[in-house]
Design a protein around this motif. Structure first.
Motif, PDB file in Angstrom:
ATOM      1  N   ILE B 101      74.356 -38.726  31.641  1.00 60.44           N
ATOM      2  CA  ILE B 101      74.820 -40.158  30.313  1.00 60.44           C
ATOM      3  C   ILE B 101      75.771 -40.909  30.695  1.00 60.44           C
ATOM      4  CG2 ILE B 101      75.097 -40.743  28.506  1.00 60.44           C
ATOM      5  CD1 ILE B 101      73.394 -38.142  26.822  1.00 60.44           C
ATOM      6  N   PHE B 102      76.702 -39.333  31.503  1.00 65.18           N
ATOM      7  CA  PHE B 102      77.514 -40.794  31.547  1.00 65.18           C
ATOM      8  C   PHE B 102      77.707 -41.127  33.028  1.00 65.18           C
ATOM      9  CE2 PHE B 102      82.224 -40.341  33.503  1.00 65.18           C
ATOM     10  CZ  PHE B 102      82.482 -41.233  32.567  1.00 65.18           C
ATOM     11  N   VAL B 105      75.665 -44.671  32.269  1.00 64.25           N
ATOM     12  CA  VAL B 105      76.555 -45.844  30.987  1.00 64.25           C
ATOM     13  C   VAL B 105      76.991 -46.459  32.287  1.00 64.25           C
ATOM     14  CG1 VAL B 105      78.180 -46.394  29.972  1.00 64.25           C
ATOM     15  CG2 VAL B 105      76.316 -45.090  29.816  1.00 64.25           C
ATOM     16  N   LEU B 127      80.318 -45.325  25.343  1.00 68.40           N
ATOM     17  CA  LEU B 127      79.865 -45.027  24.774  1.00 68.40           C
ATOM     18  C   LEU B 127      80.002 -43.841  23.482  1.00 68.40           C
ATOM     19  CD1 LEU B 127      78.976 -41.794  27.622  1.00 68.40           C
ATOM     20  CD2 LEU B 127      77.329 -43.199  25.830  1.00 68.40           C
ATOM     21  N   MET B 132      78.083 -42.215  20.613  1.00 67.34           N
ATOM     22  CA  MET B 132      77.510 -41.465  21.248  1.00 67.34           C
ATOM     23  C   MET B 132      78.770 -39.968  21.199  1.00 67.34           C
ATOM     24  SD  MET B 132      74.603 -41.564  21.705  1.00 67.34           S
ATOM     25  CE  MET B 132      74.572 -40.003  23.247  1.00 67.34           C
ATOM     26  N   GLU B 134      80.696 -37.085  22.698  1.00 66.35           N
ATOM     27  CA  GLU B 134      81.319 -36.521  23.623  1.00 66.35           C
ATOM     28  C   GLU B 134      81.058 -35.477  24.089  1.00 66.35           C
ATOM     29  OE1 GLU B 134      86.034 -36.097  24.624  1.00 66.35           O
ATOM     30  OE2 GLU B 134      85.735 -38.224  22.981  1.00 66.35           O
ATOM     31  N   TYR B 137      77.594 -36.040  26.548  1.00 68.06           N
ATOM     32  CA  TYR B 137      78.136 -37.057  28.178  1.00 68.06           C
ATOM     33  C   TYR B 137      77.839 -36.449  28.873  1.00 68.06           C
ATOM     34  CZ  TYR B 137      81.810 -40.053  25.274  1.00 68.06           C
ATOM     35  OH  TYR B 137      82.006 -41.100  24.617  1.00 68.06           O
ATOM     36  N   GLN B 148      69.087 -42.463  19.935  1.00 66.35           N
ATOM     37  CA  GLN B 148      70.062 -41.936  20.796  1.00 66.35           C
ATOM     38  C   GLN B 148      70.372 -42.271  22.296  1.00 66.35           C
ATOM     39  OE1 GLN B 148      70.309 -38.078  20.710  1.00 66.35           O
ATOM     40  NE2 GLN B 148      72.414 -37.973  19.384  1.00 66.35           N
ATOM     41  N   ARG B 151      71.246 -46.129  21.858  1.00 62.67           N
ATOM     42  CA  ARG B 151      73.072 -46.547  22.331  1.00 62.67           C
ATOM     43  C   ARG B 151      73.023 -46.330  23.774  1.00 62.67           C
ATOM     44  NH1 ARG B 151      75.254 -44.089  17.130  1.00 62.67           N
ATOM     45  NH2 ARG B 151      73.459 -44.138  15.771  1.00 62.67           N
ATOM     46  N   VAL B 152      72.944 -45.084  24.328  1.00 62.15           N
ATOM     47  CA  VAL B 152      73.087 -45.463  26.299  1.00 62.15           C
ATOM     48  C   VAL B 152      72.494 -46.398  26.312  1.00 62.15           C
ATOM     49  CG1 VAL B 152      72.941 -43.821  27.777  1.00 62.15           C
ATOM     50  CG2 VAL B 152      72.927 -42.280  25.752  1.00 62.15           C
ATOM     51  N   ALA B 155      74.965 -49.029  25.418  1.00 61.39           N
ATOM     52  CA  ALA B 155      76.239 -48.520  25.970  1.00 61.39           C
ATOM     53  C   ALA B 155      76.427 -48.903  27.473  1.00 61.39           C
ATOM     54  CB  ALA B 155      77.067 -46.823  25.654  1.00 61.39           C
TER      55      ALA B 155
END
Ligand SMILES: Nc1ncnc2c1ncn2[C@@H]1O[C@H](COP(=O)(O)OP(=O)(O)OP(=O)(O)O)[C@@H](O)[C@H]1O
Ligand SMILES: [Mg+2]
Lengths: 267, 281
Positions: B101-102, B105, B127, B132, B134, B137, B148, B151-152, B155
């Motif tokens: 995910i990290f 983004v 994030l 979200m 942590e 991530y 979810q 949201r990502v 972000a």
């Protein structure tokens, strides 16, 4: 940009060609291809051209639509023409420099080969432009049915084909959207060297594959939910039946093919 | 600082049998710091319109100006425009591709040319903003739930710190709680970061509750453009094009017909409450 691909693109119009049974059109395409590689000399060429013009007129599809398909094979046409031009041996040498020789026969061969290729694409695109993918696979399934006697899974093949055809526009659209979504995040698909460009495809291909698999999964599930079990015992809502115009079309086809063969044998 | 659309037309599949004029002579000025809602029936051209605002689609005719400069000029930096006008697509979760995910983004900020550290910082902030946890991530984005993922994806655009944020139906397919959270988040961005926000939505309630200005589209044209009160005054006309006004509007109109002094321009529950309390004072 990606939408300009004409493969499998149906052009709706109200013409007799549209109404023909897809089996007739499949057969017609086959016969036309055979005739293109059978004819020899100017007379055969004129007959093939007349037939093509006649079909284009009858189909009511704008001519510009058919030439679109040609763009895709420009490179193939150039290579074919070049090979024929330079590599045909002959007595009548027109030009000669370094290792290249252009003969009269070469020029003739190249010209005929080009014409054949162009006619081939235009001729077959008449079929795809006037027949919906569904009709096409229906026609194919029915024409190939005899093969199921020797355990060829004709129905499964036809089903796969119609699904694949159905998915082409969806995937094209999806590619378009994902590309735009990544461009909105600053992705660059056009600039940079080869390695960078290949790398930039990752953000496009991964979501595309993920969604293709998801779609395939969903479709399989939906088909099963509707009790799809394959070909045996399955009936059609619109079964293919020959009408008078279809027999007439077959007759015209036979006359045309006979004409081409006669011209080849006697001229 | 603004986006100006000047007589924008857009035609899909020009010159084919399937030609569709999706935008017809659109004139629009979007001022800095506004919170705008775009509503319209399915196929009315909302998505087409917003994709013009960051230069993803090129108008068939007409001009678009961002901060006074013509974006169709030869040497205009489209990439820069796209990072300043952030666009969250309809179903943005379909664009996720990274292993974590990290990293996903980080994609936007990295494309902006930021260093790895800076991009990471931006991703972290973004994030956090979308709420979200942590612990997620470093998970694969494909293992998240639909909400979810959404949201990502949002972000991913927020991390580029755009000045204008455009969202195409960000709440489609979310549960009421998820919907409220995302809309509150967007309203928050607008208030705290002074971001210009354009929200495409099918929910009249949402639009009435959050935005200051509503643009109504119908078959490629803008038919109303004004405050929620002004626009929903035309609730009868809106119904004929397949839209509606918020429930509150209907209530207030009925109260008025009943002979009470109801404020028919009220579009949110809050406004209605005020007006009704006033009646009984
Ligand atoms: N890629 C495309 N090719 C051809 N026509 C399209 C394409 N995308 C949209 N259209 C057509 O343009 C018109 C406007 O579409 P658009 O996607 O902008 O609608 P929308 O208001 O966003 O609808 P929705 O609320 O369903 O998202 C529609 O009539 C649609 O059929
Ligand atoms: Mg849309």
């Amino acid at each position: 940009m990606l939408r300009d691909i004409t493969i499998g693109q149906y052009y709706p119009a109200d013409s007799i060609v549209h109404k023909l049974d897809p089996r007739v059109k499949l057969m017609a395409a086959l016969i036309y291809i055979i005739s293109l590689f059978t004819f020899r000399g100017v007379a055969g060429f004129i007959l093939a051209s007349l037939f093509l013009v006649f079909m284009i007129r009858l189909s009511k599809v704008p001519f510009s639509y058919m030439v679109k398909g040609l763009k895709a094979i420009v490179i193939l046409m150039v290579i074919t023409a070049a090979f024929n031009l330079f590599l045909t041996p002959g007595d009548q040498v027109l030009v000669h420099f370094w290792i290249f020789t252009i003969t009269m026969e070469g020029v003739k061969n190249a010209a005929f080969m080009l014409v054949r290729l162009i006619y081939l694409i235009v001729g077959t695109s008449i079929m795809t432009l006037t027949t919906t993918p569904n009709q096409l696979t229906d026609g194919l399934e029915k024409s190939l049915m005899p093969l199921s006697k020797i355990k060829v899974p004709v129905h499964a093949i036809a089903m796969m084909m119609s699904i694949a055809l159905r998915f082409i526009p969806i995937l094209i659209e999806e590619t378009d959207i994902i590309m735009k979504a990544q461009m909105a995040r600053g992705a660059d698909f056009e600039n940079g060297n080869l390695i960078r460009r290949a790398k930039s495809m990752v953000p496009l291909l991964v979501p595309l594959f993920v969604s293709a698999f998801r779609r395939a999964d969903d479709l399989a599930m939906a088909m099963e939910a509707r009790c799809y079990v394959g070909g045996s015992g399955r009936t059609k809502m619109k079964p293919l039946r020959y009408k008078k115009r279809d027999y007439l079309a077959y007759l015209i086809l036979i006359v045309y093919l006979a004409g081409i063969i006669l011209l080849r044998v006697f001229l | 600082m603004s986006i100006i659309l000047d007589k924008v037309n857009y035609v899909y599949s020009t010159g084919s049998a399937y030609e569709i004029q999706a935008l017809k002579n659109i004139n629009l000025q979007i001022e800095d710091g506004q919170f705008i809602g775009i509503i319209g029936h399915t196929g009315s051209g909302k998505s087409t319109l917003i994709q013009h605002m960051n230069g993803l689609m090129k108008a068939t005719s007409g001009g678009i100006y961002f901060n006074g400069r013509d974006i169709y000029e030869e040497d205009y930096d489209k990439k820069e425009l796209r990072t300043r006008v952030g666009l969250v697509f309809q179903y943005p979760e379909h664009q996720l591709f990274e292993t974590t995910i990290f990293d996903d983004v980080c994609f936007g900020p990295m494309n902006q040319g930021l260093s790895k550290d800076e991009a990471g910082l931006r991703a972290f902030e973004a994030l956090k903003m979308v709420g979200m946890p942590e612990s997620l991530y470093y998970q694969s984005p494909f293992e998240l739930s639909g909400g979810q993922k959404r949201r990502v994806a949002i972000a991913g655009v927020l991390a580029m710190k755009p000045e204008v944020l455009i969202l195409d139906e960000p709440t489609a397919g979310l549960d009421p709680k998820g919907r409220d959270e995302i809309l509150d988040l967007i309203a928050d961005m607008h208030k705290k970061k002074k971001m210009t926000v354009i929200l495409v939505s099918h929910s009249m309630e949402d639009v009435a509750k959050y935005v200051q200005r509503i643009i109504v589209m119908n078959s490629g044209e803008i038919i109303y453009d004004g405050t929620p009160g002004e626009v929903f005054r035309h609730y009868r006309e809106l119904e004929t094009i397949g839209l509606a006004a918020p429930q509150v509007t209907y209530l207030m109109h009925e109260l008025k017909e009943f002979g009470l002094d109801a404020d028919t321009d009220a579009t949110t529950i809050e406004e209605a409450k005020k007006s009704i309390l006033k009646m009984f004072r």
